[in-house]
Design an enzyme around this catalytic site. Structure first.
Site, short mmCIF file in Angstrom:
data_model
loop_
_atom_site.label_atom_id
_atom_site.label_comp_id
_atom_site.label_asym_id
_atom_site.label_seq_id
_atom_site.Cartn_x
_atom_site.Cartn_y
_atom_site.Cartn_z
N LYS A 1 -28.98 41.51 -64.32
CA LYS A 1 -29.28 42.95 -64.20
C LYS A 1 -28.08 43.83 -64.56
CE LYS A 1 -33.08 42.77 -60.91
NZ LYS A 1 -33.64 43.22 -59.65
N ASN B 1 -33.28 46.77 -64.72
CA ASN B 1 -34.30 45.72 -64.65
C ASN B 1 -35.43 45.92 -65.67
OD1 ASN B 1 -35.89 47.74 -63.53
ND2 ASN B 1 -36.81 46.37 -62.02
N GLY C 1 -27.76 43.04 -46.32
CA GLY C 1 -27.55 42.34 -47.59
C GLY C 1 -26.85 43.24 -48.58
N GLY D 1 -26.45 42.15 -52.15
CA GLY D 1 -26.60 41.51 -53.46
C GLY D 1 -27.13 42.50 -54.49
N ALA E 1 -30.22 43.35 -55.34
CA ALA E 1 -31.29 44.26 -54.92
C ALA E 1 -30.74 45.38 -54.05
CB ALA E 1 -32.37 43.47 -54.18
P1 NAP Z 1 -28.61 38.17 -54.56
O1 NAP Z 1 -27.96 39.12 -55.49
O2 NAP Z 1 -28.42 36.70 -54.77
O3 NAP Z 1 -28.09 38.54 -53.07
C1 NAP Z 1 -28.44 37.72 -51.99
C2 NAP Z 1 -28.07 38.42 -50.67
O4 NAP Z 1 -28.59 37.60 -49.63
C3 NAP Z 1 -26.58 38.56 -50.43
O5 NAP Z 1 -26.35 39.70 -49.65
C4 NAP Z 1 -26.28 37.29 -49.63
O6 NAP Z 1 -25.15 37.40 -48.79
C5 NAP Z 1 -27.51 37.21 -48.77
N1 NAP Z 1 -27.79 35.88 -48.27
C6 NAP Z 1 -28.34 34.85 -48.94
N2 NAP Z 1 -28.47 33.78 -48.14
C7 NAP Z 1 -27.97 34.15 -46.92
C8 NAP Z 1 -27.83 33.50 -45.68
N3 NAP Z 1 -28.21 32.24 -45.51
N4 NAP Z 1 -27.30 34.17 -44.66
C9 NAP Z 1 -26.90 35.46 -44.78
N5 NAP Z 1 -27.00 36.14 -45.96
C10 NAP Z 1 -27.54 35.49 -47.01
O7 NAP Z 1 -30.19 38.36 -54.51
P2 NAP Z 1 -31.00 39.74 -54.77
O8 NAP Z 1 -31.28 39.92 -56.21
O9 NAP Z 1 -30.31 40.84 -54.06
O10 NAP Z 1 -32.41 39.38 -54.09
C11 NAP Z 1 -32.51 39.27 -52.69
C12 NAP Z 1 -33.97 39.22 -52.27
O11 NAP Z 1 -34.64 40.41 -52.65
C13 NAP Z 1 -34.74 38.08 -52.91
O12 NAP Z 1 -35.56 37.50 -51.92
C14 NAP Z 1 -35.61 38.77 -53.94
O13 NAP Z 1 -36.83 38.08 -54.19
C15 NAP Z 1 -35.88 40.09 -53.26
N6 NAP Z 1 -36.23 41.15 -54.23
C16 NAP Z 1 -37.44 41.76 -54.07
C17 NAP Z 1 -37.81 42.75 -54.96
C18 NAP Z 1 -39.16 43.38 -54.83
O14 NAP Z 1 -39.64 44.00 -55.79
N7 NAP Z 1 -39.78 43.31 -53.67
C19 NAP Z 1 -36.95 43.15 -55.99
C20 NAP Z 1 -35.71 42.53 -56.10
C21 NAP Z 1 -35.35 41.53 -55.21
P3 NAP Z 1 -23.67 37.00 -49.31
O15 NAP Z 1 -23.17 38.16 -50.11
O16 NAP Z 1 -22.89 36.76 -48.07
O17 NAP Z 1 -23.83 35.76 -50.14
#
Ligand code: NAP
Length: 524
Positions: free
Chosen positions: A302, A323, A381, A383, A385
């Site tokens: 992204k 995106n 979080g 990340g 998103a």
């Molecule tokens: P990402 O960039 O990989 O970020 C992951 C986040 O989750 C980070 O803050 C990470 O913390 C945290 N995390 C992961 N495992 C963890 C654990 N075991 N304990 C504590 N924190 C944890 O992923 P992303 O793109 O932001 O996506 C995150 C979620 O949003 C996914 O489930 C995705 O499907 C969902 N999403 C939904 C939509 C929608 O349209 N509804 C759109 C986009 C994303 P650290 O920094 O400490 O690693």
């Protein structure tokens, strides 16, 4: 043409698979190397047992007995393999027989038997390691006897390889000859080329009868009904507009199902493919070659895609992430539909909370039913998103508390957003653990969960299981599989208004689709 590769252990099993897919296939390939030894005597009679296809005529059949060096299951000697091929050809019913390049010159008797029965020879070349040098020449007929159909099944290992594959098949096509050929790009990187096989001048694309008890004949096969109904393979021509989703991994993405169904229901000549991309620069080159008219971007590209865009709108510059990309006359233009996709359901929930309570939610100034200004939000979080979520909330005038397991990452995110949105400097950052429970209580008009905790298969995960809801919070979990997470269940039980990530997914996907639709309509 869609060809069903048959990998059953028995002829009867294969015939059942054909009947299941007869409505959407054009020919079948008997992979006799998968058959039990006791079934092999029936190979010569197989073509006459094949049922009719949708046009009422018996489906033509290819006979293949694949050795392990070509990805096959044949585990007896080469002499036995050729004996089985010869036995199959005796029946006279096969439209094609597949003979590998490495037996060319020593397969005289097989070629003679094929010629006697009007069976065409497919001369196949397999490469499970990469894209071989000389692919374009081979597809143009180098080393292939007159009348034989060259077939290359090769393996792009990354985006640059897929570019080389497309360049080779395009060069072979441009060489001017129109003799039939078959091209296959194996594996998940090559998958788009299976759907676009007809555009590359390939006689057919291969599919497998995939269900719980069946195996795919080669890496990257999907079932023929998906190829026919979802990707609309028979309707793809050189005029079909190509779209896709760029990510890594990406084969699990729901976006192809969503956008292909919308294109179909609107009667638009467009197809949407999953592109597993390891190198955005190479993908941009592919986008020019195919060409691609627009694409969605998901993890991990992204941000990486932004330098390749001619222009981005405010949603991208605010969030620092893109995106959605579409082509205009001059190049690529980027958007971030996560921002509107996230905000619209939240505004609806805030408005509904205000309606029920008969008042503006706690902390908010009354700027209209959907106004968020003055509210306080906890974002869980930091990340990719969260980048869009925090930017969107700040732009709406919401005060943000940002919690993350890795506090430094949250601080980096805050500082980076602050270079574009000065309000980000006031974002408070804290660790994602019980020490932050009282902070959430102070900043919990809205709680937005953006980590992957609670996403399938971790369906019992709850990122803030240490926090006790007061019941007045609006709790938004952007995870969309499952639709109701453990966090949302717990919040609803405590009396909170909840918002499912499914709504965000649908709204952002709709916003993307409207842009893709416009591109197709403008090109008409
Ligand atoms: P990402 O960039 O990989 O970020 C992951 C986040 O989750 C980070 O803050 C990470 O913390 C945290 N995390 C992961 N495992 C963890 C654990 N075991 N304990 C504590 N924190 C944890 O992923 P992303 O793109 O932001 O996506 C995150 C979620 O949003 C996914 O489930 C995705 O499907 C969902 N999403 C939904 C939509 C929608 O349209 N509804 C759109 C986009 C994303 P650290 O920094 O400490 O690693």
């Amino acid at each position: 043409m869609i060809c069903l590769s048959l990998t059953g252990k028995t002829i009867a099993e294969n015939l059942r698979a054909i009947s299941r897919y007869a409505f959407c296939i054009d020919l079948v390939e008997l992979r006799a190397d998968f058959l039990l030894p006791t079934e092999r005597p029936e190979v010569d009679r197989f073509p006459s047992a094949v049922p009719a296809g949708r046009d009422g005529y018996r489906l033509p059949a290819i006979l293949t007995v694949r050795a392990p060096r070509d990805g096959g299951k044949w585990n007896e000697g080469e002499g036995e393999r050729r004996h089985l091929l010869s036995h199959g050809l005796q029946g006279g019913g096969y439209a094609y027989v597949d003979l590998e390049t490495w037996i060319a010159g020593e397969d005289e008797s097989l070629r003679t038997a094929a010629a006697a029965d009007g069976t065409a020879v497919i001369r196949s070349l397999h490469d499970f390691e990469g894209i071989p040098e000389g692919l374009a020449g081979f597809l143009g007929g180098d080393g292939v006897a007159a009348g034989e159909i060259p077939k290359a099944a090769v393996t792009p290992n990354g985006s640059a390889d897929l570019v080389r594959f497309v360049e080779a098949v395009t060069a072979a096509r441009a060489a001017g000859d129109s003799h039939p050929r078959i091209v296959v790009a194996m594996g998940s990187v090559g998958f788009p080329a299976r759907v676009l096989a007809g555009r590359f001048g390939s006689l057919l694309t291969f599919c497998s009868p995939i269900s719980h008890d069946e195996v795919s004949a080669a890496p990257g096969h999907i079932d023929p009904a998906t190829m026919h109904d979802l990707y609309r393979y028979p309707e793809i021509t050189e005029h079909t507009a190509v779209f896709g989703v760029v990510g890594n991994p990406v084969m699990h993405s729901r976006s192809p199902a969503y956008h292909n169904e919308r294109f179909a229901s609107d009667g638009l000549d467009a197809v949407y493919l999953p592109f597993e991309v390891d190198d955005p620069a190479a993908f941009v080159r592919l986008g020019e070659l195919l060409p691609i008219q627009g694409f969605s971007v998901t993890i991990p590209h992204k941000q990486a895609v932004i330098p390749f865009l001619r222009e981005v709108d405010e949603s991208v510059s605010d969030a620092g992430a893109c995106n959605t990309v579409v082509r205009d006359g001059l190049g690529w233009v980027g958007f971030n539909s996560d921002v509107t996709g996230f905000l619209e359901p939240l505004r609806d929930a805030v408005a509904a909370a205000g309606t029920v309570a008969g008042a503006t939610p706690a902390g908010a100034t009354p700027t209209g039913a959907a106004g968020l200004r003055g509210m306080r939000a906890t974002v869980v979080g930091a990340g990719g998103a969260a980048r869009a979520v925090v930017s969107a909330l700040l732009r709406e005038g919401v005060a943000v508390l940002l919690l993350n397991r890795t506090v430094e990452r949250a601080e980096r995110l805050r500082d980076e957003i602050a270079t574009r949105l000065p309000a980000a400097a006031a974002v408070r950052v804290a660790p994602l653990d019980e020490s932050s429970a009282s902070l959430i209580a102070e900043s919990g008009d809205i709680i937005v969960q953006t980590t992957s905790i609670g996403m399938e298969p971790d369906i019992d995960g709850d990122a803030i299981d240490f926090y006790r809801f007061s019941g007045s919070e609006i709790v938004y979990d952007i995870v969309y599989t499952p639709e109701e997470t453990a966090l949302l269940r717990r919040a609803a039980a405590a009396g909170c208004r909840t918002v499912s990530g499914r709504l965000m997914f649908e709204r952002q996907a709709d916003a993307q689709y409207q842009r893709y639709r416009q591109v197709v309509l403008l090109a008409r």
